[in-house]
Design a protein around this motif. Sequence first.
Motif, PDB file in Angstrom:
ATOM      1  N   MET A   1       0.844  -1.217   0.000  1.00 34.49           N
ATOM      2  CA  MET A   1       0.000   0.000   0.000  1.00 34.49           C
ATOM      3  C   MET A   1       0.874   1.261   0.000  1.00 34.49           C
ATOM      4  O   MET A   1       1.801   1.381   0.793  1.00 34.49           O
ATOM      5  CB  MET A   1      -0.870   0.010   1.271  1.00 34.49           C
ATOM      6  CG  MET A   1      -2.324  -0.325   1.024  1.00 34.49           C
ATOM      7  SD  MET A   1      -3.243   1.080   0.333  1.00 34.49           S
ATOM      8  CE  MET A   1      -3.500   2.064   1.803  1.00 34.49           C
ATOM      9  N   LYS A   2       0.536   2.198  -0.896  1.00 28.65           N
ATOM     10  CA  LYS A   2       1.303   3.446  -0.924  1.00 28.65           C
ATOM     11  C   LYS A   2       0.988   4.296   0.295  1.00 28.65           C
ATOM     12  O   LYS A   2      -0.176   4.361   0.707  1.00 28.65           O
ATOM     13  CB  LYS A   2       0.914   4.242  -2.173  1.00 28.65           C
ATOM     14  CG  LYS A   2       1.479   3.679  -3.463  1.00 28.65           C
ATOM     15  CD  LYS A   2       1.174   4.601  -4.630  1.00 28.65           C
ATOM     16  CE  LYS A   2       1.848   4.103  -5.890  1.00 28.65           C
ATOM     17  NZ  LYS A   2       1.656   4.987  -7.030  1.00 28.65           N
ATOM     18  N   GLN A   3       1.993   4.933   0.851  1.00 23.82           N
ATOM     19  CA  GLN A   3       1.731   5.878   1.943  1.00 23.82           C
ATOM     20  C   GLN A   3       1.305   7.217   1.342  1.00 23.82           C
ATOM     21  O   GLN A   3       1.833   7.636   0.301  1.00 23.82           O
ATOM     22  CB  GLN A   3       2.989   6.061   2.793  1.00 23.82           C
ATOM     23  CG  GLN A   3       3.296   4.829   3.651  1.00 23.82           C
ATOM     24  CD  GLN A   3       4.489   5.064   4.557  1.00 23.82           C
ATOM     25  OE1 GLN A   3       5.543   5.477   4.106  1.00 23.82           O
ATOM     26  NE2 GLN A   3       4.329   4.789   5.839  1.00 23.82           N
ATOM     27  N   THR A   4       0.381   7.897   2.008  1.00 27.28           N
ATOM     28  CA  THR A   4      -0.145   9.155   1.472  1.00 27.28           C
ATOM     29  C   THR A   4       0.482  10.354   2.173  1.00 27.28           C
ATOM     30  O   THR A   4       0.494  10.427   3.403  1.00 27.28           O
ATOM     31  CB  THR A   4      -1.682   9.205   1.632  1.00 27.28           C
ATOM     32  OG1 THR A   4      -2.229   8.123   0.885  1.00 27.28           O
ATOM     33  CG2 THR A   4      -2.253  10.511   1.122  1.00 27.28           C
ATOM     34  N   ILE A   5       0.994  11.272   1.354  1.00 25.73           N
ATOM     35  CA  ILE A   5       1.614  12.492   1.875  1.00 25.73           C
ATOM     36  C   ILE A   5       0.814  13.701   1.380  1.00 25.73           C
ATOM     37  O   ILE A   5       0.532  13.810   0.173  1.00 25.73           O
ATOM     38  CB  ILE A   5       3.077  12.629   1.370  1.00 25.73           C
ATOM     39  CG1 ILE A   5       3.900  11.357   1.658  1.00 25.73           C
ATOM     40  CG2 ILE A   5       3.742  13.874   1.973  1.00 25.73           C
ATOM     41  CD1 ILE A   5       4.074  10.998   3.116  1.00 25.73           C
ATOM     42  N   LEU A   6       0.465  14.591   2.283  1.00 28.02           N
ATOM     43  CA  LEU A   6      -0.184  15.844   1.899  1.00 28.02           C
ATOM     44  C   LEU A   6       0.895  16.882   1.618  1.00 28.02           C
ATOM     45  O   LEU A   6       1.756  17.137   2.470  1.00 28.02           O
ATOM     46  CB  LEU A   6      -1.091  16.348   3.040  1.00 28.02           C
ATOM     47  CG  LEU A   6      -1.743  17.714   2.801  1.00 28.02           C
ATOM     48  CD1 LEU A   6      -2.740  17.670   1.650  1.00 28.02           C
ATOM     49  CD2 LEU A   6      -2.435  18.211   4.074  1.00 28.02           C
ATOM     50  N   VAL A   7       0.857  17.439   0.412  1.00 26.74           N
ATOM     51  CA  VAL A   7       1.834  18.463   0.026  1.00 26.74           C
ATOM     52  C   VAL A   7       1.084  19.783  -0.131  1.00 26.74           C
ATOM     53  O   VAL A   7       0.260  19.918  -1.040  1.00 26.74           O
ATOM     54  CB  VAL A   7       2.552  18.075  -1.284  1.00 26.74           C
ATOM     55  CG1 VAL A   7       3.520  19.175  -1.714  1.00 26.74           C
ATOM     56  CG2 VAL A   7       3.307  16.753  -1.119  1.00 26.74           C
ATOM     57  N   THR A   8       1.366  20.749   0.735  1.00 28.01           N
ATOM     58  CA  THR A   8       0.734  22.069   0.572  1.00 28.01           C
ATOM     59  C   THR A   8       1.649  22.930  -0.298  1.00 28.01           C
ATOM     60  O   THR A   8       2.869  22.774  -0.250  1.00 28.01           O
ATOM     61  CB  THR A   8       0.503  22.778   1.923  1.00 28.01           C
ATOM     62  OG1 THR A   8       1.767  23.263   2.400  1.00 28.01           O
ATOM     63  CG2 THR A   8      -0.138  21.852   2.948  1.00 28.01           C
ATOM     64  N   GLY A   9       1.046  23.812  -1.097  1.00 30.50           N
ATOM     65  CA  GLY A   9       1.858  24.565  -2.059  1.00 30.50           C
ATOM     66  C   GLY A   9       2.387  23.615  -3.122  1.00 30.50           C
ATOM     67  O   GLY A   9       3.474  23.780  -3.664  1.00 30.50           O
ATOM     68  N   GLY A  10       1.572  22.606  -3.431  1.00 29.59           N
ATOM     69  CA  GLY A  10       2.016  21.486  -4.265  1.00 29.59           C
ATOM     70  C   GLY A  10       2.214  21.813  -5.732  1.00 29.59           C
ATOM     71  O   GLY A  10       2.859  21.036  -6.450  1.00 29.59           O
ATOM     72  N   THR A  11       1.674  22.967  -6.204  1.00 33.78           N
ATOM     73  CA  THR A  11       1.944  23.344  -7.600  1.00 33.78           C
ATOM     74  C   THR A  11       3.000  24.445  -7.668  1.00 33.78           C
ATOM     75  O   THR A  11       3.281  24.971  -8.740  1.00 33.78           O
ATOM     76  CB  THR A  11       0.650  23.782  -8.334  1.00 33.78           C
ATOM     77  OG1 THR A  11      -0.047  24.726  -7.505  1.00 33.78           O
ATOM     78  CG2 THR A  11      -0.251  22.591  -8.597  1.00 33.78           C
ATOM     79  N   GLY A  12       3.568  24.806  -6.516  1.00 36.87           N
ATOM     80  CA  GLY A  12       4.633  25.808  -6.513  1.00 36.87           C
ATOM     81  C   GLY A  12       5.946  25.223  -7.021  1.00 36.87           C
ATOM     82  O   GLY A  12       6.029  24.047  -7.404  1.00 36.87           O
ATOM     83  N   TYR A  13       6.952  26.071  -7.015  1.00 40.30           N
ATOM     84  CA  TYR A  13       8.267  25.705  -7.576  1.00 40.30           C
ATOM     85  C   TYR A  13       8.849  24.459  -6.872  1.00 40.30           C
ATOM     86  O   TYR A  13       9.069  23.417  -7.513  1.00 40.30           O
ATOM     87  CB  TYR A  13       9.185  26.911  -7.420  1.00 40.30           C
ATOM     88  CG  TYR A  13      10.627  26.725  -7.806  1.00 40.30           C
ATOM     89  CD1 TYR A  13      10.999  26.039  -8.956  1.00 40.30           C
ATOM     90  CD2 TYR A  13      11.641  27.287  -7.016  1.00 40.30           C
ATOM     91  CE1 TYR A  13      12.337  25.907  -9.314  1.00 40.30           C
ATOM     92  CE2 TYR A  13      12.977  27.170  -7.359  1.00 40.30           C
ATOM     93  CZ  TYR A  13      13.321  26.467  -8.507  1.00 40.30           C
ATOM     94  OH  TYR A  13      14.641  26.341  -8.847  1.00 40.30           O
ATOM     95  N   ILE A  14       9.042  24.524  -5.580  1.00 39.42           N
ATOM     96  CA  ILE A  14       9.675  23.391  -4.894  1.00 39.42           C
ATOM     97  C   ILE A  14       8.653  22.272  -4.670  1.00 39.42           C
ATOM     98  O   ILE A  14       8.972  21.084  -4.778  1.00 39.42           O
ATOM     99  CB  ILE A  14      10.317  23.846  -3.563  1.00 39.42           C
ATOM    100  CG1 ILE A  14      11.250  25.050  -3.813  1.00 39.42           C
ATOM    101  CG2 ILE A  14      11.109  22.706  -2.919  1.00 39.42           C
ATOM    102  CD1 ILE A  14      11.744  25.756  -2.558  1.00 39.42           C
ATOM    103  N   GLY A  15       7.396  22.653  -4.421  1.00 41.89           N
ATOM    104  CA  GLY A  15       6.337  21.659  -4.196  1.00 41.89           C
ATOM    105  C   GLY A  15       6.121  20.756  -5.402  1.00 41.89           C
ATOM    106  O   GLY A  15       5.901  19.545  -5.253  1.00 41.89           O
ATOM    107  N   SER A  16       6.193  21.311  -6.606  1.00 43.96           N
ATOM    108  CA  SER A  16       5.964  20.492  -7.807  1.00 43.96           C
ATOM    109  C   SER A  16       7.122  19.513  -8.016  1.00 43.96           C
ATOM    110  O   SER A  16       6.902  18.338  -8.328  1.00 43.96           O
ATOM    111  CB  SER A  16       5.770  21.377  -9.049  1.00 43.96           C
ATOM    112  OG  SER A  16       6.884  22.222  -9.242  1.00 43.96           O
ATOM    113  N   HIS A  17       8.349  19.981  -7.817  1.00 37.64           N
ATOM    114  CA  HIS A  17       9.501  19.075  -7.971  1.00 37.64           C
ATOM    115  C   HIS A  17       9.486  17.984  -6.898  1.00 37.64           C
ATOM    116  O   HIS A  17       9.846  16.839  -7.157  1.00 37.64           O
ATOM    117  CB  HIS A  17      10.822  19.857  -7.918  1.00 37.64           C
ATOM    118  CG  HIS A  17      11.059  20.684  -9.146  1.00 37.64           C
ATOM    119  ND1 HIS A  17      10.500  21.936  -9.330  1.00 37.64           N
ATOM    120  CD2 HIS A  17      11.755  20.433 -10.282  1.00 37.64           C
ATOM    121  CE1 HIS A  17      10.851  22.415 -10.511  1.00 37.64           C
ATOM    122  NE2 HIS A  17      11.623  21.527 -11.108  1.00 37.64           N
ATOM    123  N   THR A  18       9.047  18.345  -5.700  1.00 38.17           N
ATOM    124  CA  THR A  18       8.986  17.351  -4.619  1.00 38.17           C
ATOM    125  C   THR A  18       7.881  16.338  -4.895  1.00 38.17           C
ATOM    126  O   THR A  18       8.047  15.133  -4.625  1.00 38.17           O
ATOM    127  CB  THR A  18       8.784  18.057  -3.268  1.00 38.17           C
ATOM    128  OG1 THR A  18       9.873  18.965  -3.076  1.00 38.17           O
ATOM    129  CG2 THR A  18       8.729  17.070  -2.121  1.00 38.17           C
TER     130      THR A  18
END
Length: 342
Positions: free
Chosen positions: A1-18
Amino acid sequence: MKQTILVTGGTGYIGSHTTVELQQAGYHVVSVDNFSNSNAAVLDGIEKITGIRPDFYEADCNDMPAMEHIFASHPDIVGVIHFAASKAVGESVQKPLKYYRNNILSLLNLLELMARFGTRGIVFSSSCTVYGQPDVLPVTEDAPIQEAISPYGNTKQINEEIIRDAIHAGAGYKAILLRYFNPIGAHPSAHIGELPIGVPQNLIPYLTQTAAGIRAELSVFGDDYNTPDGSCIRDYIYVVDLAKAHVAAIRRMLCAETNSDALEVFNIGTGAGVSVLELINTFEKVTGVSVPHRIVGRREGDIEQVWADPRKANEVLGWKAEETLSNTLLSAWRWQQHLSDR
Ligand code: NAD
Ligand code: WQD
């Protein structure tokens, strides 16, 4: 099962690469952004690279009911990476309350929801700005925090303290503070990168726009500093390497066998200081494109020189900056060409 991570600012510069690195490492990403400094096309870029579209919510982290809905819809969120913030240093001096509200309230909401939903950990985007001008270089994590010179920088210090206090009070989740040095470059695919809106305030987007002929010349802010060539020195970290540091931090936090402290702090940099003039020269050499530039006066509030001691991240996180400055600058140039072609 994949673990789920919430990424805030997920379409920003560092958020998208992460997000890309998390997906490629096998995590399920739930992403939230209010598009105040990015747009929905970034989701297409992420999908082009990984073949997976993040589970995306257009929402404001300051909107508690909206954030509560996201946590309730994904009770399997085990970790949060909190990128969402306003980040323009100059604007923060003009509009301090906007910065205090956006950057601090969003963290408070998240920490409250994490406690309620039993989330195991948070990775927070901090900055080398908390060190100001360090007395000792390279700077280590235990260097003193200096009085902030901008409301933006102050929000990073305050948020670090909020997290520290919550952990000391027995919050029940872990936290890793990552102090980034100067993130630059773009994904090698050129499907995602930095999206400067208006006139860029940071060196690399200004430099690449000048190389592309969008700006007439780059101003070098000062050549009379106490550095070998007189221009300021920074530690420029490739954004993909930085993104990988987040995956390492999440792994460490979620690994049951790792008996790590509830709160840890890491410098995320290369360990090498590069001057503004060296950077321009390297860019010109690797791209073959000249960058018209002129020395002007110092920029108010600039730090003379700072670079990281990244040994703690190297040893404890098992993470190390890999990419060369030349390839990093090439990736920034490819991204600029992609933006210019659109
Ligand atoms: P960015 O502006 O590209 O990304 C931030 C994203 O957050 C944007 O997409 C924006 O739309 C979103 N956002 C802002 N406020 C929001 C809110 N209230 N709710 C939902 N979304 C919101 O910036 P970045 O360069 O990717 O920076 C990410 C984080 O790293 C920030 O916390 C920043 O302060 C920190 N940081 C950045 C740098 C840097 O030089 N880029 C250096 C050190 C630390
Ligand atoms: C880099 C160097 C400038 C533009 C800022 C924030 C910091 C962090 C990263 C988030 C400096 C010089 C720049 C130009 C120039 N952000 N320069 N001409 O100032 O190191 O850090 O972004 O936490 O908090 O303060 O980055 O890219 O603006 O500048 O000569 O047109 O380039 O003087 O030496 P900085 P930067």
